[in-house]
Design a protein around this motif. Sequence first.
Motif, mmCIF file in Angstrom:
data_model
loop_
_atom_site.group_PDB
_atom_site.id
_atom_site.type_symbol
_atom_site.label_atom_id
_atom_site.label_comp_id
_atom_site.label_asym_id
_atom_site.label_seq_id
_atom_site.Cartn_x
_atom_site.Cartn_y
_atom_site.Cartn_z
ATOM 1 N N SER A 22 0.823 -1.199 0.000
ATOM 2 C CA SER A 22 0.000 0.000 0.000
ATOM 3 C C SER A 22 0.862 1.257 0.000
ATOM 4 N N LEU A 23 1.930 1.246 0.813
ATOM 5 C CA LEU A 23 2.819 2.402 0.872
ATOM 6 C C LEU A 23 3.506 2.626 -0.464
ATOM 7 N N LYS A 24 3.871 1.523 -1.112
ATOM 8 C CA LYS A 24 4.570 1.641 -2.385
ATOM 9 C C LYS A 24 3.636 2.148 -3.477
ATOM 10 N N LYS A 25 2.420 1.590 -3.496
ATOM 11 C CA LYS A 25 1.459 1.967 -4.530
ATOM 12 C C LYS A 25 0.694 3.242 -4.195
ATOM 13 N N LYS A 26 0.791 3.706 -2.942
ATOM 14 C CA LYS A 26 -0.013 4.830 -2.451
ATOM 15 C C LYS A 26 -1.500 4.515 -2.594
ATOM 16 N N SER A 27 -1.834 3.251 -2.384
ATOM 17 C CA SER A 27 -3.232 2.803 -2.470
ATOM 18 C C SER A 27 -3.422 1.613 -1.553
ATOM 19 N N THR A 28 -4.546 1.614 -0.821
ATOM 20 C CA THR A 28 -4.859 0.492 0.067
ATOM 21 C C THR A 28 -5.848 -0.475 -0.560
ATOM 22 N N GLN A 29 -6.320 -0.148 -1.787
ATOM 23 C CA GLN A 29 -7.344 -0.957 -2.458
ATOM 24 C C GLN A 29 -8.562 -1.127 -1.549
ATOM 25 N N THR A 30 -8.878 -0.047 -0.812
ATOM 26 C CA THR A 30 -10.003 -0.078 0.126
ATOM 27 C C THR A 30 -10.910 1.119 -0.115
ATOM 28 N N ILE A 31 -12.214 0.874 -0.086
ATOM 29 C CA ILE A 31 -13.219 1.927 -0.231
ATOM 30 C C ILE A 31 -14.036 1.982 1.056
ATOM 31 N N GLY A 32 -14.300 3.182 1.546
ATOM 32 C CA GLY A 32 -15.138 3.350 2.722
ATOM 33 C C GLY A 32 -16.546 3.749 2.315
ATOM 34 N N ILE A 33 -17.537 3.266 3.040
ATOM 35 C CA ILE A 33 -18.920 3.690 2.797
ATOM 36 C C ILE A 33 -19.536 4.107 4.124
ATOM 37 N N ILE A 34 -20.186 5.275 4.127
ATOM 38 C CA ILE A 34 -20.821 5.809 5.333
ATOM 39 C C ILE A 34 -22.315 5.926 5.063
ATOM 40 N N LEU A 35 -23.103 5.176 5.823
ATOM 41 C CA LEU A 35 -24.556 5.187 5.661
ATOM 42 C C LEU A 35 -25.196 5.995 6.782
ATOM 43 N N SER A 36 -26.359 6.561 6.500
ATOM 44 C CA SER A 36 -27.022 7.408 7.493
ATOM 45 C C SER A 36 -27.747 6.594 8.554
ATOM 46 N N ASP A 37 -28.255 5.428 8.175
ATOM 47 C CA ASP A 37 -29.017 4.609 9.134
ATOM 48 C C ASP A 37 -28.906 3.148 8.727
ATOM 49 N N ILE A 38 -27.940 2.469 9.283
ATOM 50 C CA ILE A 38 -27.638 1.099 8.860
ATOM 51 C C ILE A 38 -28.730 0.107 9.286
ATOM 52 N N SER A 39 -29.650 0.540 10.166
ATOM 53 C CA SER A 39 -30.735 -0.347 10.600
ATOM 54 C C SER A 39 -31.837 -0.473 9.555
ATOM 55 N N ASN A 40 -31.864 0.452 8.590
ATOM 56 C CA ASN A 40 -32.877 0.410 7.541
ATOM 57 C C ASN A 40 -32.564 -0.736 6.585
ATOM 58 N N PRO A 41 -33.483 -1.697 6.405
ATOM 59 C CA PRO A 41 -33.197 -2.867 5.557
ATOM 60 C C PRO A 41 -32.908 -2.520 4.102
ATOM 61 N N PHE A 42 -33.284 -1.332 3.667
ATOM 62 C CA PHE A 42 -32.986 -0.885 2.305
ATOM 63 C C PHE A 42 -31.492 -0.965 2.014
ATOM 64 N N TRP A 43 -30.670 -0.658 3.041
ATOM 65 C CA TRP A 43 -29.230 -0.558 2.812
ATOM 66 C C TRP A 43 -28.549 -1.906 2.636
ATOM 67 N N SER A 44 -29.161 -2.985 3.102
ATOM 68 C CA SER A 44 -28.529 -4.295 2.913
ATOM 69 C C SER A 44 -28.429 -4.633 1.434
ATOM 70 N N GLU A 45 -29.463 -4.293 0.663
ATOM 71 C CA GLU A 45 -29.444 -4.567 -0.773
ATOM 72 C C GLU A 45 -28.480 -3.624 -1.489
ATOM 73 N N VAL A 46 -28.421 -2.357 -1.035
ATOM 74 C CA VAL A 46 -27.457 -1.410 -1.608
ATOM 75 C C VAL A 46 -26.035 -1.915 -1.382
ATOM 76 N N LEU A 47 -25.760 -2.378 -0.161
ATOM 77 C CA LEU A 47 -24.423 -2.868 0.175
ATOM 78 C C LEU A 47 -24.038 -4.084 -0.671
ATOM 79 N N LYS A 48 -25.021 -4.923 -1.000
ATOM 80 C CA LYS A 48 -24.730 -6.060 -1.874
ATOM 81 C C LYS A 48 -24.202 -5.573 -3.222
ATOM 82 N N GLY A 49 -24.828 -4.526 -3.745
ATOM 83 C CA GLY A 49 -24.396 -3.977 -5.028
ATOM 84 C C GLY A 49 -23.007 -3.378 -4.953
#
Length: 338
Positions: A54-81
């Motif tokens: 990661s230090l060499k490539k300057k990339s961790t190959q990681t994406i962060g996602i911040i949801l407003s309300d993870i208890s809403n079942p709508f987001w489980s399907e979004v997260l699958k995508g």
Amino acid sequence: MPTINDVAKKAGVSKSTVSRVLNDNFSYMSETTKKNIIEAMNELNYTPNSVAQSLKKKSTQTIGIILSDISNPFWSEVLKGVQSECTRSGYTLMVSSSEENAEVEEENVLTLKNKQVDGLIINTTGENTKLFDNLIKEKYPFVFLDRFTDELKTDTVVVDNISGSKRSMQYLIDQGHTKIGILAYPPENRSPRIDRLKGYKEALEENNIPINEDFIKICDPVRGSGIEATKELLCSSNDKPTAIFSTNTLLNLEILMGVKRVELNVPNDVSVIGYDDYPWVPLLDPPLSTVAQPAYEMGMKAAILIIKRMNRKRQIKPKMVQLEPELIIRDSCKSLEI
């Protein structure tokens, strides 16, 4: 633990040649050499040092996602995508929730940045304009998902909520309903809530039906508020709605519970259309008509956008992706037409 030197020795090549394989650089390399190196790594159970890479490539190959309300079942399907596209493209996903709190959202953004994630997908609270404006100025890649802010020009994936709202309203109006209630959470800074209310009002206006403010119930974002709002609508001594439009997954169920609490029946006494669709929705009694959002596609499109943005060597114009919802008609609406 085996080292890169061990792999090089076993494969009969130099350390730099092994390093090229680890970095997917196969130029001027024979298939035999590549095969020998990969076989040596497998036999030795060699695992590259991800931190060093990661230090060499300057990339961790990681994406962060911040949801407003993870208890809403709508987001489980979004997260699958999102996860599907991340896996396909070789990225790891880190998930966090702001719980609809602007301060928590800011903390999550800064924490994920400090963890060197390559980019962010954000279902924003809509209250951190300055924070995101600074990210834009830094050219830090991020994508807004489901919600957007007019003042900020960044990649965004949304559903046409005005269209979804108007479609459901027009269906009810075509069935003879002119007294239609609506339940929503506070719309301030939340673009989907704003647009669903806007679609509700536009549909009434376009059909020359007066807007009755008593039929608009803004519910506190706590469990049970939708039940009480439904009871207020249906127990009013004045005009009562013959139909109710829900603008949120959690409100769907609370409206149905509220109708039962006042001993009325859906759809014989009041018709109901909800928002969002799940495999269990047709199993409700009666099966609920809903505005279905393409949740999986939303997540997939957001992941595609952020990966493209992260891999661009030069800045490109922000892109808005707007997806169409689908109105699914089941048995929760009754026609008043004679």
